[in-house]
Design an enzyme around this catalytic site. Structure first.
Site, mmCIF file in Angstrom:
data_model
loop_
_atom_site.group_PDB
_atom_site.id
_atom_site.type_symbol
_atom_site.label_atom_id
_atom_site.label_comp_id
_atom_site.label_asym_id
_atom_site.label_seq_id
_atom_site.Cartn_x
_atom_site.Cartn_y
_atom_site.Cartn_z
ATOM 1 C CE LYS A 189 63.670 10.742 23.120
ATOM 2 N NZ LYS A 189 64.111 9.909 24.254
ATOM 3 N NE ARG A 224 60.880 12.945 28.563
ATOM 4 C CZ ARG A 224 61.441 11.850 29.071
ATOM 5 N NH1 ARG A 224 61.093 11.414 30.263
ATOM 6 N NH2 ARG A 224 62.340 11.180 28.373
#
Length: 248
Positions: A189, A224
């Protein structure tokens, strides 16, 4: 992977790398992403899930906010519903999940994908996210989903500034008091790139690994990630150091 055969090949590659669950979605919900119509989302996901199910018993998660997409995925063989909106976008998805008696993951996100990063604000990000997830767990249980079938996700990067993300990461252990497994989805991210000085999302594995190991130390049960093989190697070493290692 919009091409179904390529998506299926990618699924098989991830299984080979050591994935424990495949999370399949047909609508990007990252900040700035556009809405995808229901029919298009079904056409992107259901055939891929059906093809993977025909060749593997790997648990498959459908990543969607929409009841019709979730139903089509479950009909195709999906085992779990992962909703980034925690059944607030389409409450009927909760009913679909309950009727199918499958597990679900409820994530926190502030706002819709196209606007969520426009000046996100919280009175106290840790407690606000905690209270939201607590309420959504109660709503899911009221819809008929067993509490022990619910996983929660604080939604790193979904309507959060860099500082919000860091505060949530520091306080991850708090979410265990909700009594549900915690999932962390921080892989690659933007905040990792900002702090680590890496614009290329594909080159953010080292930063992702640092965040993942922090999550492990905070007791997070599910992660994840994109880079499965190197991260699983690191987790084996972490487990050997903290829990011991027996040679075979």
């Amino acid at each position: 992977f919009h091409d179904a055969p390529k998506a299926v090949d990618q699924g098989h590659a991830l299984i080979k790398e050591g994935a424990d669950i495949l999370d399949i979605g047909g609508e990007s919900t990252r900040p700035g992403a556009d809405f995808v119509q229901t029919e298009a989302e079904i056409n992107r996901t259901a055939p891929v899930i059906k093809a993977l199910r025909s060749t593997s018993d790997m648990p498959i998660s459908i990543d969607t906010r929409k009841a019709l997409v979730g139903q089509a995925a479950l009909d195709a063989g999906a085992d779990l519903v992962n909703d980034v909106a925690a059944f607030t976008f389409d409450p009927a998805l909760g009913d679909v999940t309950a009727a199918a008696k499958v597990p679900c993951c409820l994530m926190h996100a502030q706002g819709n994908p196209d606007t969520m990063q426009t000046k996100p604000h919280y009175d106290n990000v840790l407690f606000d996210v905690y209270d939201f997830l607590s309420q959504r767990i109660d709503a899911a249980v009221a819809a008929g989903i067993a509490r022990d079938q619910i996983t929660i996700d604080p939604g790193i990067g979904f309507g959060k500034t860099l500082q919000h993300n860091l505060t949530l990461l520091r306080g991850l252990a708090l979410f265990h008091t909700l009594g549900c497994p915690v999932l962390l989805g921080a892989s690659r991210k933007r905040f990792i790139g900002t702090i680590g000085g890496e614009d290329d999302a594909g080159a953010r594995m080292p930063g992702t690994l640092a965040v993942t190991l922090h999550g492990i130390a905070q007791g997070v049960q599910l992660h994840r990630v994109h880079d499965i093989k190197p991260i699983k190697q690191a987790l084996r070493l972490d487990r050997a150091i903290t829990q011991g290692w027996a040679e075979h």
